[in-house]
Motif scaffolding. Structure first.
Motif, PDB file in Angstrom:
ATOM      1  N   LYS A 192       0.835  -1.200   0.000  1.00  0.00           N
ATOM      2  CA  LYS A 192       0.000   0.000   0.000  1.00  0.00           C
ATOM      3  C   LYS A 192       0.876   1.260   0.000  1.00  0.00           C
ATOM      4  O   LYS A 192       0.602   2.208  -0.725  1.00  0.00           O
ATOM      5  N   TRP A 222       3.879   1.569  -1.155  1.00  0.00           N
ATOM      6  CA  TRP A 222       4.472   1.720  -2.486  1.00  0.00           C
ATOM      7  C   TRP A 222       3.444   2.262  -3.474  1.00  0.00           C
ATOM      8  O   TRP A 222       3.735   3.159  -4.269  1.00  0.00           O
ATOM      9  N   ALA A 223       2.222   1.700  -3.410  1.00  0.00           N
ATOM     10  CA  ALA A 223       1.174   2.127  -4.340  1.00  0.00           C
ATOM     11  C   ALA A 223       0.837   3.602  -4.125  1.00  0.00           C
ATOM     12  O   ALA A 223       0.632   4.353  -5.080  1.00  0.00           O
ATOM     13  N   ASP A 224       0.790   4.034  -2.855  1.00  0.00           N
ATOM     14  CA  ASP A 224       0.473   5.435  -2.552  1.00  0.00           C
ATOM     15  C   ASP A 224       1.548   6.370  -3.085  1.00  0.00           C
ATOM     16  O   ASP A 224       1.264   7.411  -3.675  1.00  0.00           O
ATOM     17  N   THR A 240       3.868   5.696  -5.466  1.00  0.00           N
ATOM     18  CA  THR A 240       3.898   5.673  -6.934  1.00  0.00           C
ATOM     19  C   THR A 240       2.681   6.375  -7.507  1.00  0.00           C
ATOM     20  O   THR A 240       2.781   7.141  -8.468  1.00  0.00           O
ATOM     21  N   GLY A 241       1.506   6.137  -6.888  1.00  0.00           N
ATOM     22  CA  GLY A 241       0.265   6.782  -7.342  1.00  0.00           C
ATOM     23  C   GLY A 241       0.381   8.296  -7.261  1.00  0.00           C
ATOM     24  O   GLY A 241      -0.104   9.015  -8.132  1.00  0.00           O
ATOM     25  N   GLY A 242       1.034   8.794  -6.210  1.00  0.00           N
ATOM     26  CA  GLY A 242       1.211  10.232  -6.037  1.00  0.00           C
ATOM     27  C   GLY A 242       2.059  10.829  -7.161  1.00  0.00           C
ATOM     28  O   GLY A 242       1.776  11.925  -7.642  1.00  0.00           O
ATOM     29  N   ALA A 284       2.393   9.376 -10.169  1.00  0.00           N
ATOM     30  CA  ALA A 284       1.598   9.207 -11.390  1.00  0.00           C
ATOM     31  C   ALA A 284       0.519  10.278 -11.484  1.00  0.00           C
ATOM     32  O   ALA A 284       0.187  10.749 -12.568  1.00  0.00           O
ATOM     33  N   ALA A 285      -0.038  10.688 -10.317  1.00  0.00           N
ATOM     34  CA  ALA A 285      -1.100  11.703 -10.308  1.00  0.00           C
ATOM     35  C   ALA A 285      -0.571  13.062 -10.775  1.00  0.00           C
ATOM     36  O   ALA A 285      -1.339  13.923 -11.183  1.00  0.00           O
ATOM     37  N   GLN A 286       0.737  13.244 -10.697  1.00  0.00           N
ATOM     38  CA  GLN A 286       1.331  14.488 -11.213  1.00  0.00           C
ATOM     39  C   GLN A 286       1.705  14.341 -12.687  1.00  0.00           C
ATOM     40  O   GLN A 286       2.273  15.258 -13.287  1.00  0.00           O
ATOM     41  N   LEU A 342       5.118   9.907 -13.896  1.00  0.00           N
ATOM     42  CA  LEU A 342       5.620   8.529 -13.902  1.00  0.00           C
ATOM     43  C   LEU A 342       5.843   8.118 -15.357  1.00  0.00           C
ATOM     44  O   LEU A 342       4.902   8.039 -16.132  1.00  0.00           O
ATOM     45  N   GLN A 390       6.804   2.301 -14.552  1.00  0.00           N
ATOM     46  CA  GLN A 390       6.759   1.710 -13.225  1.00  0.00           C
ATOM     47  C   GLN A 390       8.044   0.968 -12.919  1.00  0.00           C
ATOM     48  O   GLN A 390       8.293   0.620 -11.780  1.00  0.00           O
TER      49      GLN A 390
END
Lengths: 416, 116
Positions: free
Chosen positions: B28, B30-32, B34-36, B38-40, B43, B46
């Protein structure tokens, strides 16, 4: 004699069901270059039907009547123009279409289905892009009228006409064929087809038009097209079912998300009794069936998110799942809407304090939802700052219902 | 925008497979993170995460089970981000879960041949 309401209703229904089928069959026989003539011939057939059925009453089998008359008109047209000998035959000899094209105009269920599938792949060629492709899909695959398409895109008939003419010219000049892609390319080309359906649905769901009927029609057509794809082994892939599931879940909230006067009801304020339980159940079925193979598509993730939105309860656990699904989606593809939704989920799962720094990193200053999101995160701690952001959002919001919502928020914060 | 590789290094002692519950919490995190990124929209890839075991081939031709005893930190994986400059890439690297367990993050621009 005026056409009776029953006949009118039947004609409308038949037009929706049969337009694309007949166009597909004629295009299969004579080639995609003649798709426009095929459209005209079908429209002409329905005009005849209106006249004859009004004076002589309904034929025993209206569909068979339409097929017979369409066939007659098509043969007459191509004979008159002598087009077949001069243009079609030479083109066909050079192509694979000859091998698959029937010497007759064939309205057997199998031939109709094959033709429709071929037409579907042809229209979704990567050679045509953007709104022109959606307009073409609406016209040829769904039998929409030019004025209906214009209404859906909030533009005028001339613009739509131009787009269609351009798209059809492209079909001709690039020599796009009425054929299925070879097996190794199916997955790739199907992605494109599914994407067009997805865009079609979104065009309806988040439409710029206020016309409720058109919006629902767009969504229904998208669902019909996806359903059609599930009926063929070639195209009934997990992604197809995931997309269909996604649309079922979204469509289940159609009644709940709209006020009587056309305003938007936000998710949090929706009356859950208005959610369509049948559609949700169907969505769950398709989502179950989509859970095979080894590829997790964005449709799978989006369908799962949409399903979570259909569940009762609004606690942090649910939003934590929604957050994780958004993380996964964003790793597949970036879009500003996804980034904003992810940050909203983060806020609902873990609170405004955690979400605020992440929100500020998004840098989507030209997107009014960005300001709305920041205002939402700041409303309790910094209401004055929130109001400033809402005013920025107001300047950027394009539709009246959106502006109304923002106004309401500003009023609420100003009074607090 | 340039592309930078972010390399994750773990201290040797901590490099063992966590228990399932801890694993889930770690996933979780890592996902948070990486997601953060990616949200910008930053990314680029991966990348890959490396498994918990390995083999080392040395110039002498000797193969050993893993490099773990000889090194202070070992490579856990990498991802590729888009950033305007080093500063921005380093900012993105903040919050990487390996930092919480005493690991380090190495930021390296991807080598680009200068255009001819």
């Amino acid at each position: 004699m005026p056409t009776s309401p029953d006949t009118q209703f039947l004609l409308k229904q038949l037009f929706q069901q049969e337009f694309s089928k007949i166009v597909a069959v004629i295009s299969s026989r004579y080639g995609l270059a003649h798709v426009e003539i095929a459209e005209d011939l079908v429209s002409d057939t329905f005009l005849s039907a209106t006249e004859h059925w009004t004076t002589d009453g309904l034929p025993p089998n209206p569909t068979a009547w339409l097929y017979a008359v369409a066939k007659q008109k098509t043969l007459a047209h191509f004979r008159r123009e002598n087009i077949y000998a001069k243009k079609v035959a030479p083109a066909l000899t050079a192509s694979a279409e000859l091998a698959t094209s029937s010497p007759e105009i064939d309205f057997s269920p199998q031939y109709i289905r094959d033709s429709q599938l071929k037409l579907f792949f042809a229209i979704c060629t990567p050679l045509i892009a953007g709104e022109a492709q959606i307009a073409l899909a609406l016209r040829v695959l769904c039998g929409f009228g030019i004025d209906e398409i214009a209404m859906a895109f909030l533009t005028n008939k001339e613009t739509i006409n131009k787009r269609l003419v351009r798209a059809k010219a492209k079909l001709r000049t690039e020599g796009v064929r009425m054929e299925l892609p070879p097996e190794p390319e199916i997955a790739d080309r199907l992605n494109r087809v599914l994407h067009i359906i997805y865009l079609l649905f979104n065009e309806g769901y988040y439409s710029r038009t206020q016309d409720e009927v058109i919006r629902r029609e767009l969504c229904l057509e998208a669902m019909r097209l996806a359903l059609f794809l599930t009926e063929s082994e070639l195209t009934n892939r997990p992604e197809t079912q995931a997309l269909l599931a996604l649309m079922c879940f979204h469509a289940s909230r159609f009644d709940a998300r709209q006020t009587a006067d056309g305003g938007i009801v936000l998710y949090g304020q929706q009356d859950r009794r208005k959610w369509d339980a049948d559609l949700i159940a169907q969505g769950i079925q398709y989502l179950d069936r989509s859970a095979r193979g080894n590829r997790l598509s964005s449709y799978h993730l989006e369908a799962r998110i949409a399903q979570l939105h259909c569940l009762p309860g609004d606690g942090p656990d649910k939003w934590e799942k929604i957050l994780q699904l958004h993380n996964q989606l964003l790793m597949l593809q970036y879009s500003p809407a996804l980034a904003l939704n992810r940050t909203y989920a983060l806020y609902r799962a873990r609170g405004a304090a955690k979400a605020l720094p992440e929100a500020r990193k998004l840098q989507l200053e030209t997107n009014h939802f960005y300001w709305v999101l920041l205002a939402e995160l700041l409303q309790h701690t910094h209401p004055q700052e929130a109001i400033i952001y809402l005013k920025r959002a107001l300047e950027q919001a394009r539709t009246i219902p959106e502006q109304q919502l923002i106004h309401e928020r500003i009023d609420r914060l100003s009074k607090a | 925008m340039k592309e930078f590789v972010i390399l994750f290094r773990q201290p040797t002692g901590s490099y063992q497979k966590p228990l399932p519950e801890a694993m889930e919490a770690l996933e979780k995190k890592w996902a948070d993170w990486t997601g953060g990124i990616a949200a910008q929209g930053k990314l680029a890839s991966q990348g890959i995460r490396l498994a918990y075991d390995g083999r080392v081939l040395k110039s002498s031709g000797v193969v050993t089970d893993g490099p773990f005893a000889e090194l202070r930190e070992i490579l856990g994986g990498f991802m590729v981000v888009r950033a305007a400059d080093y500063d921005e890439a380093v900012t993105l690297a903040h919050g990487c879960p390996v930092l919480e367990t005493g690991g380090s993050v190495e930021i390296r621009p991807i080598y680009q041949e200068s255009p001819a």
